[in-house]
Each structure stands twice: as C-alpha cells, then as structure tokens.
Design a protein around this motif. Structure first.
Motif, mmCIF file in Angstrom:
data_model
loop_
_atom_site.group_PDB
_atom_site.id
_atom_site.type_symbol
_atom_site.label_atom_id
_atom_site.label_comp_id
_atom_site.label_asym_id
_atom_site.label_seq_id
_atom_site.Cartn_x
_atom_site.Cartn_y
_atom_site.Cartn_z
ATOM 1 N N PHE A 51 -5.800 -37.182 -24.920
ATOM 2 C CA PHE A 51 -5.169 -36.994 -23.514
ATOM 3 C C PHE A 51 -4.223 -38.367 -23.496
ATOM 4 O O PHE A 51 -3.434 -38.691 -22.426
ATOM 5 C CB PHE A 51 -6.121 -37.349 -22.266
ATOM 6 C CG PHE A 51 -6.922 -35.953 -22.159
ATOM 7 C CD1 PHE A 51 -8.006 -35.695 -22.725
ATOM 8 C CD2 PHE A 51 -6.367 -35.176 -21.211
ATOM 9 C CE1 PHE A 51 -8.757 -34.565 -22.248
ATOM 10 C CE2 PHE A 51 -6.925 -33.879 -21.057
ATOM 11 C CZ PHE A 51 -8.138 -33.702 -21.582
ATOM 12 N N LEU A 60 -2.997 -32.885 -14.820
ATOM 13 C CA LEU A 60 -2.749 -31.566 -15.329
ATOM 14 C C LEU A 60 -3.276 -30.422 -14.272
ATOM 15 O O LEU A 60 -4.005 -29.930 -14.268
ATOM 16 C CB LEU A 60 -3.383 -31.487 -16.544
ATOM 17 C CG LEU A 60 -3.206 -32.351 -17.746
ATOM 18 C CD1 LEU A 60 -4.048 -32.376 -18.919
ATOM 19 C CD2 LEU A 60 -1.799 -32.450 -18.118
ATOM 20 N N SER A 96 -12.463 -27.385 -17.969
ATOM 21 C CA SER A 96 -11.829 -28.446 -17.860
ATOM 22 C C SER A 96 -11.317 -29.100 -16.612
ATOM 23 O O SER A 96 -11.008 -30.206 -16.371
ATOM 24 C CB SER A 96 -10.424 -28.308 -18.598
ATOM 25 O OG SER A 96 -9.487 -27.277 -18.068
HETATM 26 C C1 GLC Z 1 -7.708 -26.750 -21.421
HETATM 27 C C2 GLC Z 1 -6.994 -25.786 -20.466
HETATM 28 C C3 GLC Z 1 -6.122 -26.872 -19.598
HETATM 29 C C4 GLC Z 1 -6.258 -28.162 -19.852
HETATM 30 C C5 GLC Z 1 -6.143 -28.540 -21.292
HETATM 31 C C6 GLC Z 1 -6.764 -30.115 -21.444
HETATM 32 O O1 GLC Z 1 -7.828 -25.877 -22.775
HETATM 33 O O2 GLC Z 1 -6.478 -24.816 -20.816
HETATM 34 O O3 GLC Z 1 -5.605 -26.273 -18.076
HETATM 35 O O4 GLC Z 1 -5.506 -29.066 -18.907
HETATM 36 O O5 GLC Z 1 -7.016 -27.739 -21.884
HETATM 37 O O6 GLC Z 1 -8.007 -30.246 -21.125
#
Ligand code: GLC
Length: 732
Positions: free
Chosen positions: A63, A141, A402
């Motif tokens: 991340f 996100l 997620s």
């Molecule tokens: C996932 C989701 C997305 C999320 C990302 C990180 O596959 O589609 O919404 O923010 O990956 O986890």
C-alpha cells in the motif's frame, strides 16, 4: 520525526536553491491550484533520472508507491477503505494483528447516501480523513461511486446510488471532508464497475451516451466539485480496453473533458501493459499479485511500469514526456497532501466526536419504507418486545472484502435495543435462523422464534443480508462482498417464510440489513413496518433503537429503486447481468427510476422514498423567471411545512422533465435536492438554482452536451413517485 523534518528541510532548501522561490507552506489545507506548485515540481523533475521518475509510477509495497531517497521524495502511503481505515498490515499482505489499529467504523456508502444530507457527507469525510491521517496514511481509498445497476452487485453496500447526481453530490461532500484533513481521497472504481462477476476481465459494452449521462458524471462531480486528488481505475474493460489503459476514459474524459490534475492509480493488479499504460493509462501501478496470483512480496521492479518501462523509454526517448506528465500529477498530489511541508493538521482516531458522527449518519440514513397504523414509534401499549433474527447480534465491520474495518466496537441492534429500551420494555430474543453453508433454514430456530413471538406484544425482526459467513471474507460464502455478486434477489435461509409466519402471530416490524433489498414476498404486505438500514456502522444498533422508540425521527430516503422481481430491472430484462466475457448495457441510460418511471413500470418502493413520523406540506414553486437563455440560470424556491406531530427532516427532491427533446429522454431526472429540518409546525423556504446543465443531455450525434430549446417541467417532491408541485420553464 526529526528525519522527516530534515527531509523536508533538505528538499525545500534544494528547491529554493534550484529556483530561488520563497514558497510558504500551504497554510490552509484546501487543494491549491496547480500553478501553486508548478515551479517546485518543474525543478524536482529536472533533478530526477528516468529510473527515479519511474519509481514513482508503481507500488513499492502492498500500500505504498514511489520514494526517491536521493531527492528526499517520500513514498505515498495508502489505505482502504471507504467507511473506515482498514487494519494495519505494513508492507506485505498479511495483517499485522496489532491491537492499536482499531478505527471508527462508519456506516457504509449506501447508508451515508440514504441520508441525502450533503453536509453530513462532509462531516463523514472529515472523520475518515482525520483517522487516516492519524494512522499515517496519505490517501484513503474511497469513496466508491459506481452506479447501482443491479441489486445483485456484491459491492452495492460500498457504493451510493442508482442516480449519478445523488452519487456525485454525496461523494463531493465526502471528498471535501477527507481532503480538509490534508490527505487525499481516491474516487473509485473508474468506470462502469457495476458487478463483481469476472471483474478482472469482463468487458462492459456501454454506449457513449450512457457513459456520459450515467456512469461518468459522479466521477466528474467528484473532480469538479469535490476537487478529488486521486482516482482509481476499475479492473474491468470498457468498450474493449482495460480501464487502466483506456484511452477514452483517461485521455479524452479524465484529462481533457474533466481537466483532472490529480493522480490516477490502478486497482490492485489492474495494469496489463507497459506501452498502452504509459501512453494513455494510469499514473501509478498498484498491486501485489505475482503472476501466479499469490500475494507474497513480488519484485516491484518487475511491474509493467517499472523496469519494462525504463527499457521502453530508453528505446523511445520521445516517450519520456509521458513519464514526466505522470510524475507531475503525482508530485502535485504529494505537495497537496503536505509531503514536502509540515502543514498537515493533526489527525485523531476513535474520538467520542467521531463515534457520535457515525451514529448521526446511521440515524439519518435509516429508511422507513412502511409504517402501517403508525406502529412505529412503539407505543405505551407494548410491554414485551420479541427481537428475532440473526442480524440482531451480528457484527459486520470486519467483513465484506477490502472495505473491512477493525471497529473499536460495534453496537448490535439487540445491544442497542436492550440499552435504550430495556428499562421500559421486556426484551426477549430468538435467533430465528443461522447462516450456514447450505443456505437452509432451521426448524428448531423457527420453532423458538415463533414461541418468542407468542410471548410478546410486538416482533422486531432483524435480518436481510450479511457480508459473508463469519470468517469467509473471500470464499464462496459471500453476499454483500467484494469479488462476488449475489446469486439471487432473495434473502438467504428462507427468511421470507420466517418473517411471514411471525407476522401472522404478532404485529411485526421488519428491519433489513444489506446493500440491496429483495424480491417481493408476502412478508412485505404482512409486516406492519419495514426499515432499510444498509450497513449502519458501529453505532447502528443505537440508531435503530432510537428510531424504533421515537427518540429519533427517520429521514432516510432510498437511493435505489426496489423492484418486485429481479427481471423487472432493465439491466436484467433489457441489458445483461452479469454477462460473460462481455456485459452489454443495452438498457443504455434507462437505469433505475429513469426506466421504471419512463415505462410506467410498477415498483415495490421507488427511488427517493422514505417515510417520517411526521408529515410535510409543499407550497407552490416560486420561479424567478418563466424563461431563460442557456447562458442564464433559473432560481426558484418552495415553502415546506412540517404539519405533523414530530420534529423531523424532509428531502426536497427536484426532478427535470424534457417532454420536447428530440431524443428519447427519461420521464424525469434528479437535478437538485436539499434536506430541510423542521420543528413541528415550522415552515422554511428552500431555494434552488439550476443552469443549463440541469436541462442538457448527451447528444450521440454531436458527441456533446446539448440542450434543446423549448418547454421543460420542474417536478418537486419527496420521492421520484411522489411529486408534490410542478412548474414550467422555457429555455429560449
Ligand atoms: C481491491 C479493491 C479496491 C481496493 C484495492 C486495495 O481489489 O477493488 O477497492 O481499494 O483492491 O485493497
């Protein structure tokens, strides 16, 4: 901390030296116009090698992205999710399982949007932004704004509405709130990600008019009104190209039509090429998947926008300008979120204020769909309440994919009802059904539930959907969850039969959890009252108890049409859902109420519907003019009176109808709304101003937004099916 300041001093000194500009730190945390950082960005880019620029274009861990030590350019750190900061897992994919990463578990998108309260969206965003900031994140996100095209989409619970105007308005408030905390929101998933089935490869075949009028506007509003700093492309394809490299979506729409200055990132593992992505794709490649799909630490230099990109640019030096454009947008966001100064406000997590806001959103987001003989709020004639249903005790926070959150606590409906009403009423509980892998009902639990109902004066049934079987976040035992769509438009475990048996024994209030509703069944008629709660967050149980007792007056409104049968939805009767390798949106712009109203199709509960314990009267629409030219605006107001017995709130909804258009247009389209709070007997005037955009459509011939001169109707009501006042306006 010291190293961070030294870093910043280092970079600032270097930039000051480079171009001698005395740049004050960004005092207010509003996003500054691009010109504010252009000189610093130019000077940084001029110092970077191709290898260093490329580092900014891809993930550096699960991340994080970027990071150039030599120039003191820090990484960008991101976190899910749209309704709470996800549990910590550092730089790989396994959770750290620490005890200091709990967060405020806010109501999910569908419940936030059901408040129809823009100001609440802003406050929601400030809570999320503050908590993400406190947890050391630069980008949160969310929000998810994908249009609700079918009730089966597994992620409807994370999204907002079937209508792009409502979705865009609620998203804009949320984004401004998040970004007021000095961090970036990330609007997702761009675009036409309206199903989970084959999400990684399905090709959505969507007309340009449907894209422009339905699937893109919420993103455009997030950009133009919300000033969102980042956007995440979807996994799927649109009209033949993956979203992460889609020339129409990224070049023509995002950068040209929407003039987006922020950064775009792929969904995790959503990039599929080097050249196409470089020339007309996302700025940052995120994802931790190895070729074999495992989520262990891959070699990030193997990513498409890593070594292969360096190789390509060395072979085609003229491509470096595309690298620079991406780096420019990324650095713009980095400056905007104070990665090079220490102007970011302090973040807070799990404060009383944050938890109170979560309850407020739940209170205003719960939708009263039916209230026969005003059974709610519960009266003094009730002595014993039978609370029945598994969802009375389920904790949903850590489920769903997620967007999962480690909530600091989660008040279940049974806890909330016992705490608030336990002194006044005798509360008995029966589970009624038990989620199981076969999806079956339990005769033993049914028997116990019916016995409990017989002992009570009223039944509060709490059921509906759930994210997944406990602990089954990613396997087939999912319902409202990422990566999988619902198999059927009916509650699992034969809840319909149970509710109806209960309703035949005692007056029953049915409470529905979920990102969608379910098909019509007798229980809908036999329940005296029905409440739709979405996923109401950590204080959902408290808010539900307050609504049932009358301590809070419900004011939520549906953000999607509840049809009687799955086949009634145009995405199932005209278009395809979920399709196969392609999914054809043959219904075009006729999604939700745009279809049901235009075709005169009956629904179970219409878009915008939601009852109150009081009633409201709408006065005449007072227009400031009878006609106007496209360069002007039309202003109008309407008096709303609370003529019932409770203080409450009404959502004044403004729809526009264009009976004289030269193309087929929906019977009505939502173009403004305002939530108004009124004490009993109080009247307030609610004002609106519309410009030509509210009357325009996308002309497939001219490929431009167009307004046909002529007569239009302004329709004002408190639901798409309950229009109280009308007015005519002519566009010259
Ligand atoms: C996932 C989701 C997305 C999320 C990302 C990180 O596959 O589609 O919404 O923010 O990956 O986890």
């Amino acid at each position: 901390m010291a190293s961070k300041i030294l870093n910043m001093l280092g970079i600032t000194a270097m930039m000051l030296f480079t171009f001698g500009c005395s740049q004050q730190g960004n005092k207010n945390t509003k996003m500054a116009p691009p010109s504010k950082y252009e000189k610093q960005i130019d000077s940084l880019i001029s110092l970077m090698t191709l290898e260093e620029k490329t580092k900014l274009l891809h993930a550096s861990s699960s991340f994080t992205s970027g990071g150039v030590e030599r120039l003191h350019i820090p990484e960008l750190t991101m976190s899910d999710g749209p309704h709470g900061v996800r549990m910590e897992h550092g730089r790989d994919w396994e959770f750290d399982n620490v005890t200091n990463d709990s967060a405020t578990y806010l109501p999910t998108g569908i419940t936030l949007a059901s408040t129809w309260n823009k100001q609440l969206g802003y406050k929601y965003g400030t809570v999320l932004g503050s908590e993400a900031n406190e947890r050391g994140k630069d980008i949160i996100l969310g929000p998810g704004v994908c249009i609700i095209r079918s009730p089966l989409n597994g992620r409807n619970f994370e999204y907002l509405a079937e209508d792009p105007y409502l979705a865009g308005e609620m998203a804009a408030g949320y984004i401004k709130g998040v970004q007021s905390q000095g961090i970036a929101a990330c609007v997702k998933h761009y675009a036409a990600n309206n199903q989970e089935t084959k999400r990684g490869s399905v090709d959505a075949i969507v007309s340009e008019r449907a894209l422009q009028e339905i699937y893109l506007p919420a993103f455009g509003h997030a950009i133009k009104e919300g000033k969102v700093l980042s956007i995440m492309t979807a996994y799927n394809k649109v009209n033949g190209q993956y979203c992460a490299e889609n020339q129409y979506l990224i070049d023509s729409v995002l950068h040209d039509q929407f003039d987006f200055k922020g950064l775009s990132m792929s969904d995790w593992g959503g990039v599929h090429s080097t050249k196409a992505t470089l020339l007309h794709g996302v700025d940052i490649e995120m994802g931790t998947e190895l070729a074999d799909g495992t989520r262990k630490n891959p070699n990030y230099n193997d990513f498409f926008l890593a070594n292969p990109l360096i190789k390509l640019v060395k072979e085609h030096p003229e491509y470096e300008k595309y690298v620079d454009e991406k780096v420019r947008r990324i650095l713009y966001v980095m400056f905007s979120v104070h990665k090079f100064d220490n102007e970011r406000p302090k973040g807070y997590r799990n404060t009383e204020e944050h938890h109170v806001l979560a309850r407020k959103v739940a209170e205003e987001g719960i939708v009263l769909l039916k209230n026969e003989n005003n059974i709610l709020p519960l009266g003094d004639n009730v002595k014993t309440i039978a609370v029945i249903g598994d969802n009375a005790t389920v904790k949903h926070a850590a489920q769903g994919g997620s967007s999962q959150v480690k909530a600091q606590y989660e008040v279940t409906p049974l806890e909330g009802i016992k705490k608030l009403l336990g002194d006044k009423y005798k509360i008995i509980y029966a589970r009624g059904y038990e989620p199981n892998k076969k999806g079956t009902s339990s005769p033993k639990l049914i028997k116990e539930a019916l016995a409990a109902a017989r002992k009570a004066d009223v039944v509060i049934y709490i059921g509906g959907w759930l994210h997944n079987l406990p602990g089954h976040v990613w396997d087939q035992y999912r319902f409202d969850a990422e990566g999988k769509d619902k198999a059927a438009y009916e509650f699992p475990y034969d809840q319909a039969g149970l509710i109806d048996q209960l309703a035949k024994i005692k007056p029953t209030v049915t409470v529905v959890f979920g990102g969608s509703f379910a098909k019509y069944d007798k229980w809908v008629d036999d329940s005296k009252a029905i409440l739709f709660v979405g996923y109401p967050g950590m204080e959902g149980g408290t808010a539900l108890a307050e609504i049932i007792s009358g301590k809070a007056n419900p004011s939520g409104k549906l953000t999607f049409t509840v049809a009687k049968e799955l086949k009634d939805y145009p995405s199932h009767s005209i278009g395809e859902f979920p399709g196969d390798s392609t999914v054809e949106y043959k219904e075009g712009i006729f999604v939700g109420y745009r279809y049901f109203d235009t075709e005169g199709k009956e629904t179970m509960f219409p878009f915008g519907h939601g009852l109150s314990y009081t009633t409201f009267d709408f006065g005449d629409v007072k227009m400031d003019k009878k006609e106007f030219s496209p360069s002007e605006t039309v202003k109008f107001s309407i008096d709303v009176t609370n003529n019932g017995d409770y203080d409450g709130a009404e959502v004044v909804q403004v729809y526009v109808s264009d009976p004289s258009a030269k193309v087929k247009r929906p019977a009505k389209e939502l173009k403004a709304f305002e939530k108004v709070f009124l004490k009993k007997g109080e009247t307030k005037s609610v004002s609106f101003e519309l410009n030509k955009d509210a009357f325009s459509y996308w002309d497939p011939e001219t490929k431009a937004w167009t307004v046909d001169p002529g007569k239009f109707e302004i329709l004002v009501g408190n639901s798409s099916a309950d229009i109280r006042q009308k007015a005519e306006i002519t566009i010259k």
